[in-house]
Scaffold this active site. Sequence first.
Site, PDB file in Angstrom:
ATOM      1  N   ARG A  81     -78.435   3.577  16.023  1.00  0.00           N
ATOM      2  CA  ARG A  81     -77.648   3.596  17.251  1.00  0.00           C
ATOM      3  C   ARG A  81     -78.088   2.463  18.171  1.00  0.00           C
ATOM      4  NH1 ARG A  81     -77.893   3.755  22.759  1.00  0.00           N
ATOM      5  NH2 ARG A  81     -79.612   5.245  22.661  1.00  0.00           N
ATOM      6  N   GLU A 128     -80.167   8.129  31.949  1.00  0.00           N
ATOM      7  CA  GLU A 128     -80.082   6.671  31.840  1.00  0.00           C
ATOM      8  C   GLU A 128     -80.568   5.996  33.137  1.00  0.00           C
ATOM      9  OE1 GLU A 128     -76.816   3.270  30.518  1.00  0.00           O
ATOM     10  OE2 GLU A 128     -76.130   5.111  31.478  1.00  0.00           O
TER      11      GLU A 128
END
Length: 519
Positions: free
Chosen positions: A26, A156
């Site tokens: 990923r 994030e």
Amino acid sequence: MGSAEQISRPRTGIQPFIEIMDCTLRDGEQTSGVSFLPHEKLMIARTLLKDVNVDRIEVASARVSEGEKDAVKMICRYAKQIGKADSVEVLGFVDGYKSIDWIVECGCQTVNLLTKGSLKHCTQQLGKTPEEHIADIIDTILYARSRGISVNLYLEDWSNGMKDSPEYVYQMMDALCTADVKRFMLPDTLGIMNPLQVIEYFRKMVKRYPNLHFDFHAHNDYDLAVSNSLAAVLSGAKGLHVTVNGLGERCGNAPLSSVQVILKDQFNAKTSIHEEKLNDISRLVEGYSGIAVAPNQPIIGDNVFTQVAGVHADGDNKDNLYCNDLVPERFGRKREYALGKNSGRANIARNLQELGLELTPEQTRRVTQRITELGDRKEIVTQDDLPFIVSDVLKHAAPEDKVKLVSYMVSSAYGLKPLASVKVEINGEQYESDSTGDGQYDAFVKALRKIYKDSLDRTFPILENYAVTIPPGGRTDALVQTVITWRNGDKLFRTRGLDADQTEAAIKATFKMLNLIEE
């Protein structure tokens, strides 16, 4: 924060267990120029789960493409077959259930839900208030759980959140700490942190939420990804995110191999990793990604177990004075002693010993002198070259090669596959064959394989890797060095050829190999 002694001292008594999640498929695929085909993703996933034995793999971002969906389906089917279905994870988004539905369709059981870990990302990228974002997250978690999907949660830009808006981070965590979330994953998204900051911020998180599982996800923009990962473990992280060969966006992520050895050797931590397979997965990903591993990359680089200075070889002869805990056998490799102008007699003696060649001190001196001369001209000398140098220097009546190239012809034409016709002499008998191939050298090798299979009933070694280099400057008339890695049974070795023509250099390397296996 604690004192310097508290920060640097590894734990003793208990060996903490650290979960390793590999993100090569990923995050690693976000490396510029890297795109894995579905079957390549499957092969990497198989090796990571079965051979390297990582705890978890993050294999894709949801809703990227149909090809990505095919890859995730294949990986999930395989993981289910080996009883590791819950080890496969997919990055998903707070997007009105679309990611969750996509993940369910793939047969995956875990979503790594991407949320905003800094106020700036929340308000400027999403255009939402913290309260609105939190409500959307909780709604997505509830929907995922209703579909049977486990949830891990990324914050994030958490590093900037802790620097610039810690009250926002705590607001998020206070609202989500009782949600049905298995792991909270704290990324240094822009790679801005240093180890002291990681320790400070991570300890604050662990102190405030002592019963939660925290992962750390490092980026390498300041070349601190490995150090920051260790600092996170020192401060209570229960899991780390890595990639094979450190692949990743911009400067990449924390490399799996480096994180593993530092955890084990410097921190006395336990992981599930099978270290002897680290080199294998590194070579596999190197081949599929097209991103070469630097020769001096710790653990996995070509040169890291190669001693160059003669004094080091001398010390190794005297009770391994120049060895540390990173012994190459841990990683399925062996120590080598380079041959060049800095070699000295000790290096050359070690190489001669491995080859079973015995020379007098005077003969060793003369061979050393010749290798030094070659090194001054920047020519690469390998262990495979050593018998030829010995024969040349000592003026022995060297036996003729047992495998000789009598003649060959290769041709290529637009729209047609290259053709090769080959005549060779093997132990005094001549054989001929021809073949087509995808390139001139490929056609040449296929013709040789026919001879070995049809005429000799013998196995031809497998070509593992093929590399071509020219001297700096890039002149069109420069000599070409071709380095070919071969596998003969369970033995791996390299041969080199040097010529002005690339095909001819490869052919020379091939015949070196054939004569070596005859011996």
